[in-house]
Design a protein around this motif. Structure first.
Motif, PDB file in Angstrom:
ATOM      1  N   GLY A 244       0.803  -1.222   0.000  1.00  0.00           N
ATOM      2  CA  GLY A 244       0.000   0.000   0.000  1.00  0.00           C
ATOM      3  C   GLY A 244       0.831   1.266   0.000  1.00  0.00           C
ATOM      4  N   ALA A 245       0.272   2.294   0.658  1.00  0.00           N
ATOM      5  CA  ALA A 245       0.882   3.623   0.661  1.00  0.00           C
ATOM      6  C   ALA A 245       2.226   3.633   1.397  1.00  0.00           C
ATOM      7  N   GLU A 246       2.315   2.853   2.462  1.00  0.00           N
ATOM      8  CA  GLU A 246       3.583   2.813   3.216  1.00  0.00           C
ATOM      9  C   GLU A 246       4.722   2.271   2.347  1.00  0.00           C
ATOM     10  N   LYS A 247       4.448   1.211   1.579  1.00  0.00           N
ATOM     11  CA  LYS A 247       5.475   0.658   0.695  1.00  0.00           C
ATOM     12  C   LYS A 247       5.843   1.685  -0.385  1.00  0.00           C
ATOM     13  N   ALA A 248       4.851   2.391  -0.922  1.00  0.00           N
ATOM     14  CA  ALA A 248       5.133   3.399  -1.941  1.00  0.00           C
ATOM     15  C   ALA A 248       5.986   4.539  -1.371  1.00  0.00           C
ATOM     16  N   PHE A 249       5.690   4.934  -0.125  1.00  0.00           N
ATOM     17  CA  PHE A 249       6.472   5.986   0.528  1.00  0.00           C
ATOM     18  C   PHE A 249       7.930   5.545   0.708  1.00  0.00           C
ATOM     19  N   LEU A 250       8.136   4.330   1.189  1.00  0.00           N
ATOM     20  CA  LEU A 250       9.500   3.833   1.435  1.00  0.00           C
ATOM     21  C   LEU A 250      10.295   3.702   0.134  1.00  0.00           C
ATOM     22  N   LEU A 251       9.645   3.205  -0.914  1.00  0.00           N
ATOM     23  CA  LEU A 251      10.330   3.084  -2.202  1.00  0.00           C
ATOM     24  C   LEU A 251      10.717   4.459  -2.755  1.00  0.00           C
ATOM     25  N   SER A 252       9.854   5.444  -2.521  1.00  0.00           N
ATOM     26  CA  SER A 252      10.108   6.793  -3.024  1.00  0.00           C
ATOM     27  C   SER A 252      11.312   7.425  -2.338  1.00  0.00           C
ATOM     28  N   VAL A 253      11.367   7.335  -1.016  1.00  0.00           N
ATOM     29  CA  VAL A 253      12.491   7.961  -0.298  1.00  0.00           C
ATOM     30  C   VAL A 253      13.799   7.188  -0.540  1.00  0.00           C
ATOM     31  N   ARG A 254      13.698   5.870  -0.743  1.00  0.00           N
ATOM     32  CA  ARG A 254      14.910   5.089  -1.045  1.00  0.00           C
ATOM     33  C   ARG A 254      15.473   5.483  -2.405  1.00  0.00           C
ATOM     34  N   LYS A 255      14.595   5.654  -3.411  1.00  0.00           N
ATOM     35  CA  LYS A 255      15.040   6.018  -4.758  1.00  0.00           C
ATOM     36  C   LYS A 255      15.748   7.383  -4.765  1.00  0.00           C
ATOM     37  N   ALA A 256      15.181   8.342  -4.051  1.00  0.00           N
ATOM     38  CA  ALA A 256      15.795   9.674  -4.002  1.00  0.00           C
ATOM     39  C   ALA A 256      17.105   9.649  -3.207  1.00  0.00           C
ATOM     40  N   ALA A 257      17.194   8.787  -2.221  1.00  0.00           N
ATOM     41  CA  ALA A 257      18.423   8.687  -1.432  1.00  0.00           C
ATOM     42  C   ALA A 257      19.587   8.206  -2.288  1.00  0.00           C
ATOM     43  N   CYS A 258      19.298   7.349  -3.260  1.00  0.00           N
ATOM     44  CA  CYS A 258      20.359   6.822  -4.128  1.00  0.00           C
ATOM     45  C   CYS A 258      20.994   7.920  -4.975  1.00  0.00           C
ATOM     46  N   ASP A 259      20.309   9.056  -5.150  1.00  0.00           N
ATOM     47  CA  ASP A 259      20.881  10.178  -5.888  1.00  0.00           C
ATOM     48  C   ASP A 259      21.687  11.113  -4.993  1.00  0.00           C
ATOM     49  N   ARG A 260      21.590  10.924  -3.678  1.00  0.00           N
ATOM     50  CA  ARG A 260      22.237  11.849  -2.737  1.00  0.00           C
ATOM     51  C   ARG A 260      23.354  11.207  -1.916  1.00  0.00           C
ATOM     52  N   PHE A 261      23.290   9.888  -1.757  1.00  0.00           N
ATOM     53  CA  PHE A 261      24.293   9.178  -0.947  1.00  0.00           C
ATOM     54  C   PHE A 261      25.025   8.173  -1.835  1.00  0.00           C
ATOM     55  N   LEU A 262      26.270   7.901  -1.483  1.00  0.00           N
ATOM     56  CA  LEU A 262      27.059   6.958  -2.273  1.00  0.00           C
ATOM     57  C   LEU A 262      26.678   5.502  -1.986  1.00  0.00           C
ATOM     58  N   THR A 263      26.104   5.255  -0.829  1.00  0.00           N
ATOM     59  CA  THR A 263      25.660   3.895  -0.491  1.00  0.00           C
ATOM     60  C   THR A 263      24.284   3.963   0.138  1.00  0.00           C
TER      61      THR A 263
END
Length: 294
Positions: A244-263
């Motif tokens: 649901g929405a919680e999984k969509a939220f977690l996937l969204s913040v993880r994807k954006a983190a990959c553009d800001r952090f090296l790991t």
């Protein structure tokens, strides 16, 4: 006729008597001992032949008894790496010297660390080197972050001890990515973050050997849950299993983190990150531009 026969017999007897006398004289001339008879000569010949074939045991020297030598004990074969039972037990490492070595130099391409930490949208306190204070576990510019957000309205529980450079990246990600994503997917702003780990003087994945963890330099932070203003808590472990929405939220913040952090490591990464998101700025490669996102 009779006279002639008688003379012949007499002559023969004289001849015989004459031969025996010569033999007796000859034998006596050699020592006065009579010659052995034919039977005696045969017995002597048989005795000589027997002596030639039967060894005289009494004439053979007996071998002296040997003193038994002590058997040499074979040397133990050198231990083989393929036979762990023959290897000496590993020497346990002491906690005091586990990381007692100089910290490695900063790799090429890694940004310079500021001497004074100035962060936007974060409540921080300058901190000293956390314990244990050993050479390998040094934070370049240690700070303690207790809250992030526009007005410091997202509390960190517990407060995170981080290097200033990572604290700045984390605060910006929370303010520019996490806060808007929570409103979009969950309908409420984020009010807090549960910190699973920040500074921790250890090796990667808490293993007894291997490379030093970025946590040991204050260069990593782990998040186990996000709290919302309505009181809900979005657990990384449980929310990742949903659809649901919680999984969509977690996937969204993880994807954006990959553009800001090296790991960036999530429950999709490996068994060590099933209950949290791991973010760090550890350098990969010579230029520190390679990223790991899982």
């Amino acid at each position: 006729m009779r006279v002639f026969f008688a003379k012949a017999v007499l002559l023969a007897a004289l001849v015989l008597l004459s031969g025996e006398g010569e033999g007796l004289a000859a034998s006596q001339g050699r020592g006065g001992v009579a010659s052995p008879s034919l039977g005696q000569a045969m017995e002597e010949r048989a005795a000589l032949k027997s002596d030639e074939t039967t060894p005289d045991v009494s004439a053979v020297p007996r071998e002296r008894p040997r003193t038994p030598k002590a058997e040499a004990v074979p040397e133990a074969a050198p231990a083989s790496r393929s036979d762990p039972d023959r290897l000496p037990p590993p020497k346990p490492e002491k906690a005091d010297d586990l990381f007692a070595r100089a910290a490695p130099d900063a790799p090429d391409g890694q940004p310079e660390r500021p001497v004074v930490c100035t962060l936007t949208g974060a409540v921080t306190e300058r901190a000293g080197q956390p314990l244990p204070d050993v050479p390998a576990c040094q934070i370049p510019v240690p700070v303690e972050v207790s809250a992030v957000g526009e007005g410091g309205d997202i509390a960190l529980t517990p407060a995170a001890t981080l290097d200033c450079a990572l604290a700045g990246s984390f605060a910006a990600w929370m303010r520019e990515v996490v806060a808007p994503a929570a409103l979009e997917h969950l309908g409420f702003p984020v009010s807090g973050v549960r910190i699973a780990a920040s500074f921790h003087c250890r090796r990667r994945n808490n293993l007894p050997d291997g490379k030093l963890s970025e946590h040991a330099k204050g260069n990593a932070v782990d998040i186990s849950a996000f709290r919302l203003a309505d009181g809900r808590e979005v657990s990384v472990e449980e929310g990742w299993k949903g659809e649901g929405a919680e999984k969509a939220f977690l996937l969204s913040v993880r994807k954006a983190a990959c553009d800001r952090f090296l790991t960036v490591l999530s429950p999709e990464g490996d068994a060590y990150h099933q209950d949290h998101l791991h973010l760090d700025q550890g350098c990969h490669g010579k230029t520190c531009t390679y990223r790991i996102c899982s």
